[in-house]
Design an enzyme around this catalytic site. Sequence first.
Site, PDB file in Angstrom:
ATOM      1  N   HIS A  37      48.574  47.810  43.934  1.00 60.73           N
ATOM      2  CA  HIS A  37      47.842  47.675  42.669  1.00 60.73           C
ATOM      3  C   HIS A  37      48.463  48.413  41.501  1.00 60.73           C
ATOM      4  CE1 HIS A  37      44.127  45.556  43.874  1.00 60.73           C
ATOM      5  NE2 HIS A  37      44.395  46.070  45.066  1.00 60.73           N
ATOM      6  N   LYS A  89      37.261  49.371  29.188  1.00 60.05           N
ATOM      7  CA  LYS A  89      38.013  49.562  30.434  1.00 60.05           C
ATOM      8  C   LYS A  89      38.152  51.060  30.634  1.00 60.05           C
ATOM      9  CE  LYS A  89      41.451  47.103  28.577  1.00 60.05           C
ATOM     10  NZ  LYS A  89      41.910  46.199  29.633  1.00 60.05           N
ATOM     11  N   ARG A  90      38.649  51.503  31.800  1.00 61.40           N
ATOM     12  CA  ARG A  90      38.899  52.928  31.974  1.00 61.40           C
ATOM     13  C   ARG A  90      39.789  53.439  30.855  1.00 61.40           C
ATOM     14  NH1 ARG A  90      37.052  55.442  36.893  1.00 61.40           N
ATOM     15  NH2 ARG A  90      38.269  57.221  36.210  1.00 61.40           N
ATOM     16  N   LYS A 131      46.773  52.238  28.949  1.00 63.59           N
ATOM     17  CA  LYS A 131      45.975  51.135  28.400  1.00 63.59           C
ATOM     18  C   LYS A 131      45.922  51.176  26.869  1.00 63.59           C
ATOM     19  CE  LYS A 131      42.981  50.644  32.517  1.00 63.59           C
ATOM     20  NZ  LYS A 131      42.960  49.210  32.862  1.00 63.59           N
ATOM     21  N   THR A 143      41.701  42.459  34.972  1.00 64.13           N
ATOM     22  CA  THR A 143      40.742  41.388  35.222  1.00 64.13           C
ATOM     23  C   THR A 143      39.752  41.313  34.069  1.00 64.13           C
ATOM     24  OG1 THR A 143      39.451  42.952  36.540  1.00 64.13           O
ATOM     25  CG2 THR A 143      40.859  41.404  37.742  1.00 64.13           C
ATOM     26  N   LYS A 177      37.734  38.046  32.169  1.00 59.79           N
ATOM     27  CA  LYS A 177      36.298  37.948  31.879  1.00 59.79           C
ATOM     28  C   LYS A 177      36.072  37.580  30.418  1.00 59.79           C
ATOM     29  CE  LYS A 177      35.656  41.827  35.061  1.00 59.79           C
ATOM     30  NZ  LYS A 177      35.482  43.298  35.071  1.00 59.79           N
TER      31      LYS A 177
HETATM   32  C1  LIG Z   1      36.371  44.241  35.126  1.00 59.51           C
HETATM   33  C2  LIG Z   1      36.027  45.679  35.083  1.00 59.51           C
HETATM   34  C3  LIG Z   1      37.034  46.639  35.026  1.00 59.51           C
HETATM   35  C4  LIG Z   1      38.510  46.281  34.953  1.00 59.51           C
HETATM   36  O1  LIG Z   1      38.854  46.099  33.596  1.00 59.51           O
HETATM   37  P1  LIG Z   1      40.376  46.046  33.123  1.00 59.51           P
HETATM   38  O2  LIG Z   1      40.273  45.694  31.679  1.00 59.51           O
HETATM   39  O3  LIG Z   1      41.051  44.985  33.915  1.00 59.51           O
HETATM   40  O4  LIG Z   1      40.948  47.402  33.344  1.00 59.51           O
HETATM   41  C5  LIG Z   1      36.676  47.973  34.980  1.00 59.51           C
HETATM   42  N1  LIG Z   1      35.381  48.348  34.996  1.00 59.51           N
HETATM   43  C6  LIG Z   1      34.385  47.446  35.034  1.00 59.51           C
HETATM   44  C7  LIG Z   1      32.974  47.922  35.031  1.00 59.51           C
HETATM   45  C8  LIG Z   1      34.667  46.083  35.080  1.00 59.51           C
HETATM   46  O5  LIG Z   1      33.663  45.195  35.136  1.00 59.51           O
END
Ligand SMILES: *Cc1c(COP(=O)(O)O)cnc(C)c1O
Length: 829
Positions: free
Chosen positions: A375, A566-567, A572, A674, A678
């Site tokens: 990952h 996101k985190r 990022k 991911t 979304k």
């Molecule tokens: C989808 C999701 C992530 C991953 O987000 P990225 O933008 O791909 O880092 C992290 N936390 C939550 C709560 C999510 O639903």
Amino acid sequence: MTTPTPDVLSEAEQGRCQEFFPTTANSIQNNIIHHLMSFQGRDPERSGASDIYKALAFTMRDIMVEKWIKTQKTYYAKEKKRVYYLSLEFLIGRSLSNAIINLGLWDEVKQAVEGLGYSLGEISEQEEDAALGNGGLGRLAACFMDSIATLKIPAYGYGIRYEYGLFNQQLINGYQVESPDNWLRYGTPWEFERRVPVFCVQFYGKVTTYQDEKGCFRTKWIDTEDVMAMPCDMLVPGYKNDHVINMRFWAARASRELDLTHFGEGDYIGAVQHKVSSETISKVLYPPDHNYAGQELRLKQQYFFVCATFQDIMRRYKKKNAMFDDFNDQVAVQLNDTHPAIAIPELMRLLLDVEGLNWEKAWDVCTKTFAYTNHTLMPEALERWSVDLMGKVLPRHLQIIYEINQRFLDQVAQQYPGDIDKLRRMSIIEEGYPKMVRMAHLAVIGSHSVNGVAALHTQLLKERTFKDFHALYPDRFNSKTNGITPRRWLLTANPELAGLINSRIGTGWEVDLEELRTLEPLADDPEFREAFWQVKLNNKKRLTDYIQLTTGVEVIPETMFDVQVKRIHEYKRQLLNALHVIYLYQKFVSEPDLELPPRTVIFAGKAAPSYWRAKLIIKLINAIAEVVNHDPRIGDRLRVVFLPNYNVSQAELIIPAADLSEQISTAGTEASGTGNMKFALNGALTIGTLDGANIEIREEVGEENIFIFGLNAEEAAFERIRNSRTPEQICRDNPEVAEVMEALADGSFAQGDRNLFKPLVDSLMSPHDQYLLIRDFESYLACQQRVNEAFLDQQCWLRMAVLNVARMGKFSTDRTIRQYANEIWGIPV
Ligand SMILES: *Cc1c(COP(=O)(O)O)cnc(C)c1O
């Protein structure tokens, strides 16, 4: 649309009630009342939303368990090959709405709940998120479970039942403050605590050899400290298909024998202490994300869950099989990152020490059983355990790892005679002080499949991270681009958009996301665009209310919702987004007549508690918000909000309301992402780099329907070495960049304090900034200007947004899981 609940069941309803559990509005209502009284001891007339939530959850669980029992029976009957998905993280979120939708009971439950005087929305709000994961990796595991159940693949998820999930985040004076996530405080209606099978897990101790009855030398692990593993199951319903699978989470319990020894010696306090220390193992989820910490308790968590899982796998296997020669025809194990990679020496231990196979046979079975998903490319995130620690906690496993390594290096030496440096690079053991066990090397060597999670990521694994391994085992490497489940991320999270889509193209997309492509012509239909816009606006209004409630900031739904959630991590580049906000602020002040669309810039995300730089970025965003949101010169043209405590249910609220999705990691750092999927599925346009799955999203939606900027992965790698333009040079050449940096440095966002954000200024201005923020900043600004122009042409924007939705078919986890099943697990789907 509430129709009155009939007093008498219709014939059709009576027919359906021959199933044991309720499937009509009336019977669901009765079941809720039954649960309220018989199990919760509540007077239905005086019970509140939280009581109804629990009773409804139990009602759904009743339905699922019946289907689950039937599902399990079909596996045994057909002696099917089973897949075990091993993950230290499952970021599940809420289960109620998803369960109701997947069971196909939405209308019935809605009617039942409304009959009791509640809305389904307020009942769902009662549920706490199950946050047994940090971010993308854990959410992927949860999406995979949904698709596995929907595709009827005989599989199980295995993990740990953390008593405390991912910490809660509060913002105090703009700083992140963590508090424990006591999600089991009131219990959860979704889990089945089971008393059997309970397994014993050994730690520490020593290894001895003995001669067995045939005179063979065998190895035994003795004088260990033992902890019991108790299973807790959570059920996962497939989408309207009567198939229900389970995730099995292990809870640590003190072993009874030791309790008794202590009690026997009259040592009551000692017995209790032992109980507490044993049960610590499943107490809390480790919060670092993409950053490895190396603590003994974490290694114990990993082995605890792997050991219990393999006892369960063996128990099930032995019901029908006596020999282990074709174990891998019955069992496939997918390792979600290296976190469960200790499973490789564990299976070897079981086959050698317990089942008595010889090394060659055991190793053959082992490699054919395991598959490993990588990952991350970032070296600091690759797990390495010190040899000393491994030898102390798991002495037998360390022996086996040494043996695996010896045999492997012999093979490498034969293939590449005299190449000592290659041996050093490829060894599982990293020589140095202290010596370390490289878990990624162990995982690659012990598996028949190694996959990356997007095309670029896999390419970089082959070319960089695992270059030597790829040369040795070219067929082992493959790519499985991540996905998301459309049931949660469109059907559940965005019911209005789902309804609009259904009204035009039907519901086939729910299980075949490629069908969304039939929406393409509607991108040019003004009526559809108008309806699409209205749905987006409604979602933005919902989010506006939530923002007001949680932050007190008033935002305007008609502005561009520019979102990065996101985190929080340097790679990022939330900081790059923050620099753009400063730029916009300065523009709005200095050129008040400029025609720019008003923006609401929304951030959310947690920083690992020990990651002070990420926490400082949170403080900066809040500091910028404080200045911008209170400057009267700005009027309504710019707002900045940081929403506290990002989690799955907040994501479900935010993402359907986004216009612009920020996916701006330094190229070559984000394995897949991911969140990007979304957003696009919910009709947001992406501004992003050529990183991770963004590249594949561009391929699908077309380059005219996405905003791409910045260096690509190759250029970024090259630039780190060549450094053709340093941040200092860029500031000299570009006064706008210089002005942004100046405001950051001169304390404009820290009440004149020039020190507060100095660490961020220093890293931005460093010629060695590995994330290349200033290097990409001009390109980012130019790209944001293209976004502005596109947003001003509303019809053009809507067209692009509809095309994004229509072209997201590839990014369903149904597709991803089909590929895993067909290409890795040997289960044709
Ligand atoms: C989808 C999701 C992530 C991953 O987000 P990225 O933008 O791909 O880092 C992290 N936390 C939550 C709560 C999510 O639903």
